[in-house]
Design an enzyme around this catalytic site. Structure first.
Site, mmCIF file in Angstrom:
data_model
loop_
_atom_site.group_PDB
_atom_site.id
_atom_site.type_symbol
_atom_site.label_atom_id
_atom_site.label_comp_id
_atom_site.label_asym_id
_atom_site.label_seq_id
_atom_site.Cartn_x
_atom_site.Cartn_y
_atom_site.Cartn_z
ATOM 1 N N HIS A 192 0.827 -1.209 0.000
ATOM 2 C CA HIS A 192 0.000 0.000 0.000
ATOM 3 C C HIS A 192 0.859 1.255 0.000
ATOM 4 O O HIS A 192 0.535 2.247 -0.635
ATOM 5 C CB HIS A 192 -0.933 -0.004 1.208
ATOM 6 C CG HIS A 192 -2.052 -0.975 1.061
ATOM 7 N ND1 HIS A 192 -3.063 -0.772 0.164
ATOM 8 C CD2 HIS A 192 -2.285 -2.162 1.648
ATOM 9 C CE1 HIS A 192 -3.892 -1.791 0.219
ATOM 10 N NE2 HIS A 192 -3.436 -2.654 1.103
ATOM 11 N N GLU A 418 -3.935 -12.042 -14.954
ATOM 12 C CA GLU A 418 -3.315 -11.937 -13.632
ATOM 13 C C GLU A 418 -2.948 -13.311 -13.120
ATOM 14 O O GLU A 418 -2.079 -13.475 -12.284
ATOM 15 C CB GLU A 418 -4.294 -11.333 -12.622
ATOM 16 C CG GLU A 418 -4.771 -9.968 -12.976
ATOM 17 C CD GLU A 418 -6.131 -9.699 -12.365
ATOM 18 O OE1 GLU A 418 -6.182 -8.933 -11.402
ATOM 19 O OE2 GLU A 418 -7.126 -10.254 -12.846
ATOM 20 N N ASN A 441 0.590 -6.650 -10.835
ATOM 21 C CA ASN A 441 0.705 -6.819 -9.377
ATOM 22 C C ASN A 441 0.278 -8.233 -8.978
ATOM 23 O O ASN A 441 1.000 -8.940 -8.281
ATOM 24 C CB ASN A 441 -0.189 -5.825 -8.625
ATOM 25 C CG ASN A 441 0.062 -4.392 -9.033
ATOM 26 O OD1 ASN A 441 0.950 -4.125 -9.824
ATOM 27 N ND2 ASN A 441 -0.709 -3.475 -8.494
ATOM 28 N N ASP A 442 -0.924 -8.627 -9.416
ATOM 29 C CA ASP A 442 -1.390 -9.966 -9.061
ATOM 30 C C ASP A 442 -0.630 -11.044 -9.829
ATOM 31 O O ASP A 442 -0.332 -12.102 -9.285
ATOM 32 C CB ASP A 442 -2.897 -10.096 -9.307
ATOM 33 C CG ASP A 442 -3.704 -9.644 -8.086
ATOM 34 O OD1 ASP A 442 -3.197 -9.826 -6.959
ATOM 35 O OD2 ASP A 442 -4.808 -9.110 -8.260
ATOM 36 N N CYS A 495 -1.713 -2.800 -17.080
ATOM 37 C CA CYS A 495 -2.325 -1.789 -16.224
ATOM 38 C C CYS A 495 -1.878 -1.945 -14.781
ATOM 39 O O CYS A 495 -2.435 -1.365 -13.878
ATOM 40 C CB CYS A 495 -3.839 -1.826 -16.319
ATOM 41 S SG CYS A 495 -4.552 -3.375 -15.754
#
Lengths: 570, 92
Positions: A192, A418, A441-442, A495
């Protein structure tokens, strides 16, 4: 002079005093012997005074906040001096209470825990308030101990915030006018802290052991690209910080129509959640939206929003990009984004649970109503609307999603890649839909089997990992084959956070990615680097990265070929 | 002992903002007001000025609750509190 090294997650070179985020409040000990001269009355008075003090501090903060933040703070202030909470705490101070008299700190701790358990058992909205009760408890216990309140410290002058890691709740209260950089001992490139830093354009270094022990007020130099923090900065570093301040203003401009040095077009798009975000992104020069996170219209809701509410929310985004592409991602609930009416909070392993597209299995109808709302919003605006489903694992799922889109009258269905299985079978998956977007990210978390939020796994959780880059290449290659077979273009975009790293952006293009979508803050620096290389050079960089034995080696091999990064301080 | 029943009007039920408004109003009174679900014994009623008690009551829209208070001005106070419960604060 002392230097700390970590992972640079957002570029920038700044100087400033450190302020430490207070450490999480430790649980007060049970079974402490209470001296005979300490009366129940005096302890009860301490509890009440501390509760009142916390309440007035929260009220003062509510007075300066606005909108939803204000309401939350006002409700939390009421909880702080809640008569039921104080009564149950005071009861625990008495010697005749089962288990014997508690200290004031322990009594507040246990009383709030009981309330939290009750709320948790009620589920839904009440269960979500548990965090507020525990926040109030931490504040009262800190007040009783004479320690600073948990949360981002208040300061008159701008400072560099140091912490073990930041939680989503902290990031909501961070004032970018006061905090000039973030440094954490924990966290990873996808934590985060990192995501927030990129969104706010704050230089940040994560996973730098020791920075949470730097004394308050010590002046440090932070290099968010190199990933270093230096105490007692030399004259040379002071000059570097000054130079960055000038460069940052020249880097701030991006005017759209991004091209490589040879004129090859790579549209740079923005990741947005709301209509307000979309307006800001359009102002920042974004050539469209590469990721509209529709769950932001759904968060903080305990019931599904109506089709009309959704049409308004999506329409606000479409209105900011007439004639431009807007890629809408259907609801991505689950894992770190729970929704009470869709997801089950009791899954033992939520990252591998019913999330994203999979919620259609357990709550059929929500997705179809969302697609209907997207189609109606599209009809009312001029944006070119593409729609994609998150967490697609198989070609069957892709085919079913394409059918649902066709049923709603949406012409351009796509999938997020992902899950590694979707990358490995990209040719078949892309045979069923019109495009794919890589959620790096995933994809990284699943390819490396490493939780995104865990600091100790930061080196695994790095999109520069050659295994992740190979999955990107497999996806782009599979899409090209599918395009050849069908005679239709099957573009692949990125993305995830990876697109915002200018060096990695060059590699992604070299791997065959057609568009990049990122936080609007990153558009200018990515464009500044991309315009210095040709497509052939990007392909060479991709080759270097793929052949590297590690993420660190891939990063340094590519950065070495891009001297512009150093010149710009990126 | 004065007693009133009220039907929760807020769409989200008696929590979030509606609960905060109600608890604050109950806390400003010089009386002790209790709240319970209809049909529950009076000695299990909870402190109406406690937002945490209100939340754990878990009253949804359309649920009926009983307010009780004793002392001078109890009737007027309860009438005022009933009005708050029977207003849909989410519609404002």
């Amino acid at each position: 002079m002392q230097t700390f090294s970590g992972v640079g997650v957002a570029p920038g070179r700044v100087l400033g005093p450190v302020r430490q985020m207070p450490k999480p409040v430790q649980e007060p000990h049970a079974n402490v012997n209470i001296p005979a001269d300490v009366t129940v009355e005096s302890q009860a008075a301490r509890v009440k005074d501390a509760a009142k003090a916390v309440q007035s501090e929260l009220r003062a903060r509510a007075a300066t906040a606005s909108g939803e933040g204000k309401e939350v703070l006002e409700a939390t202030a009421l909880m702080a001096a809640d008569p039921m909470l104080i009564k149950s705490a005071v009861k625990l101070l008495k010697p005749e209470t089962p288990g014997g008299a508690r200290t004031a700190e322990r009594a507040v701790w246990e009383a709030a825990a009981t309330v939290a358990d009750t709320l948790k058992s009620l589920g839904g909205y009440m269960a979500e308030r548990v965090a507020d009760v525990l926040d109030v408890r931490a504040r009262i216990v800190s007040e009783l101990r004479g320690l600073p309140a948990p949360g981002i410290p208040a300061s008159e002058e701008p400072f560099i915030l140091a912490a073990e890691d930041l939680a989503p709740a902290d990031t909501a209260t961070l004032d970018p006018a006061k905090v000039i950089a973030l440094i954490t001992s924990g966290g990873g490139p996808q934590s985060h802290t990192a995501i927030l830093a990129r969104a706010l354009g704050l230089p940040a270094v994560v996973a730098a052991p020791g920075v949470d022990d730097i004394d308050d007020g010590v002046e440090v130099y932070v290099d968010g690209a190199a990933g270093t923090i230096t105490t007692d900065p030399s004259e040379e570093l002071r000059i570097a910080a000054k130079a960055w301040a000038t460069q940052a203003s020249t880097l701030a401009a991006f005017t759209g129509d991004n091209t490589l040095a040879d004129g090859y077009r790579v549209p740079l798009l923005a990741n947005v959640g709301t209509g307000a975000d979309a307006v800001k992104a359009a102002d920042a020069g974004a050539e469209g939206v590469g990721l509209l996170r529709t769950e932001f219209c759904f968060l903080d809701r305990d019931t599904e929003p109506t089709v009309e509410e959704q049409i308004t929310a999506y329409g606000a985004v479409f209105a900011a990009f007439p004639g431009k592409k807007v890629v809408v991602r259907t609801l991505d609930a689950g894992a770190d984004k729970p929704l009470p009416f869709l997801t089950n909070a009791d899954e033992p392993n939520p990252a591998l649970g019913v999330r994203g597209y999979r919620t259609d299995l357990t709550s059929p109808g929500v997705l179809e109503r969302q697609l209907q709302a997207i189609a109606e919003a599209e009809a009312a605006h001029e944006a070119e609307v593409w729609v994609m489903a998150p967490m697609i694992s198989t070609a069957e799922e892709a085919a079913r999603f394409a059918e649902l889109c066709a049923g709603a009258g949406l012409k351009t269905p796509g999938v997020m890649v992902e899950v590694p299985s979707a990358a490995l079978t990209a040719e078949t998956v892309l045979g069923r839909v019109s495009f794919a977007s890589l959620g790096t990210n995933d994809l990284t978390q699943y390819a490396m089997a490493a939780d995104r939020q865990l600091g100790p796994l930061a080196t695994l959780n790095d999109p520069w990992q050659p295994a992740v880059l190979k999955l990107v290449k497999l996806t782009a290659d599979g899409a090209a084959t599918a395009a050849g077979a069908s005679g239709q273009p099957k573009p692949v975009g990125v993305c995830g956070e990876a697109a915002a790293d200018p060096a990695l952006a060059a590699v992604l293009i070299g791997l065959g990615v057609a568009t990049l979508s990122m936080s609007p803050r990153a558009l200018a620096s990515v464009a500044a680097v991309l315009k210095t290389i040709t497509l052939a050079q990007a392909q060479q960089l991709a080759g270097l990265a793929l052949a590297a034995p590690s993420a660190a080696a891939a990063r340094s091999a590519v950065r070495e070929q891009l001297p512009v990064l150093n010149e710009l301080g990126l | 002992m004065s007693e009133r029943t009220a039907t929760i009007a807020s769409r989200v039920g008696l929590h979030a903002r509606p609960a905060a408004i109600f608890a604050e109003a109950a806390g400003e009174l010089d009386l002790e007001v209790t709240i319970a679900r209809q049909g529950e014994p009076a000695d299990e009623a909870m402190d109406a000025a406690s937002i945490l008690s209100l939340m754990s009551l878990g009253a949804a829209q359309g649920d009926v609750v009983v307010l009780r208070a004793e002392g001078t001005g109890a009737d007027e106070a309860l009438d005022k509190l009933v009005k708050i419960l029977e207003t849909d604060h989410d519609a404002e």
